[in-house]
Design a protein around this motif. Structure first.
Motif, PDB file in Angstrom:
ATOM      1  N   VAL A 133       0.900  -1.099  -0.066  1.00 46.05           N
ATOM      2  CA  VAL A 133       0.027  -0.021  -0.181  1.00 46.05           C
ATOM      3  C   VAL A 133       0.907   1.332   0.020  1.00 46.05           C
ATOM      4  CG1 VAL A 133      -2.000  -1.041   1.200  1.00 46.05           C
ATOM      5  CG2 VAL A 133      -0.274  -0.083   2.583  1.00 46.05           C
ATOM      6  N   GLN A 151     -10.333   0.066   5.150  1.00 45.97           N
ATOM      7  CA  GLN A 151     -10.172   1.191   4.765  1.00 45.97           C
ATOM      8  C   GLN A 151      -8.944   1.148   3.774  1.00 45.97           C
ATOM      9  OE1 GLN A 151      -9.419   4.248   7.937  1.00 45.97           O
ATOM     10  NE2 GLN A 151     -10.783   2.829   9.366  1.00 45.97           N
ATOM     11  N   GLY A 152      -8.908  -0.113   3.080  1.00 45.29           N
ATOM     12  CA  GLY A 152      -7.600  -0.378   2.154  1.00 45.29           C
ATOM     13  C   GLY A 152      -6.346  -0.730   2.638  1.00 45.29           C
ATOM     14  N   SER A 153      -6.295  -1.051   3.980  1.00 44.39           N
ATOM     15  CA  SER A 153      -5.340  -1.210   4.776  1.00 44.39           C
ATOM     16  C   SER A 153      -4.626  -2.690   4.361  1.00 44.39           C
ATOM     17  CB  SER A 153      -5.556  -1.239   6.216  1.00 44.39           C
ATOM     18  OG  SER A 153      -6.448  -2.158   6.585  1.00 44.39           O
TER      19      SER A 153
END
Length: 234
Positions: A133, A151-153
């Motif tokens: 990421v 949350q896209g983690s």
């Protein structure tokens, strides 16, 4: 309870091609009182000289989270996979039995500096070998890793939440904790950490702190600050 772990008290290594600072026992550095904290087994800041490499090695079943602070790294595994990550990115390696990994500083001119965490992985869970990421710049808060990839983690194989914080002097950030333990790490900058029980702890660049039996933690930046809060219920 909040108890500091000063950077100057950490284990250190200087091999010329590698310089390291070890929060917990690692390599030649051994302290029987510091074998990890909850599911956090390793927290190292290491600098690889230009062109230097870690040769292929196997790992226990852990999630290896590398936060690149300077330079660009390449990672290769024995399955033929390879990827790179540069400053401003984080990479998660989900180790597996029989798979070896190597790490290389791609630059012949610039050192590679990164923060590395090892987190125990649940034996029953499997994730992709590699996740990556970008860490948002000039954003006060980013959920860097979590059990469900919220949350896209990055998605961990353990009940752990890794919070990435960037604050300017006088700014503050707080979070509730999921369980009885957490670890705070200042990457750079000075801060005051405050807990639910009204305890306070001052930290400077490179310092860390053990947090135990607290419901929440608040960070107040005294200088430009970059830090991690590692929420460790398990």
């Amino acid at each position: 309870m909040i108890r500091s772990r000063a950077a100057n008290d950490c284990g250190k290594a200087d091999y010329g091609w590698l310089q390291g600072r070890y929060t917990f026992s690692f390599g030649h550095y051994f302290d029987p009182e510091l074998l990890g904290y909850a599911s956090l087994r390793v927290l190292n800041q290491e600098v690889l000289a230009p062109g230097a490499s870690f040769q292929p090695r196997s790992y226990p079943k852990v999630d290896i989270l590398n936060l690149i602070l300077q330079g660009e790294a390449e990672y290769r595994d024995s399955e033929g996979n390879h990827t790179s990550a540069r400053a401003g990115e984080a990479l998660l390696l989900s180790t597996q039995a029989g798979v070896t990994w190597s790490e290389h500083n791609l630059s012949k001119e610039t050192p590679l500096t990164r923060l590395q965490l090892w987190l125990d992985a649940c034996p029953q869970r499997e994730n992709p070998l590699i996740q990556r990421v970008k860490v948002a710049q000039r954003q006060s808060y980013t959920l860097l890793a979590s059990p469900d990839g919220d949350q896209g983690s990055l998605q961990l194989r353990q009940q752990v939440w890794v919070h990435h914080i960037e604050l300017q002097p006088g700014e503050s950030w707080s979070t509730k904790l999921h369980g009885p333990r957490a670890y705070l790490q200042s990457i750079h900058g000075s801060l005051q950490a405050e807990t639910h029980s009204a305890q306070q702890q001052a930290l400077v660049c490179g310092d860390g702190a053990f947090i135990k039996e607290e419901q929440q933690v608040k960070l107040v930046a005294e200088t430009p600050l970059r830090a991690l809060v590692i929420d460790l219920p398990v």
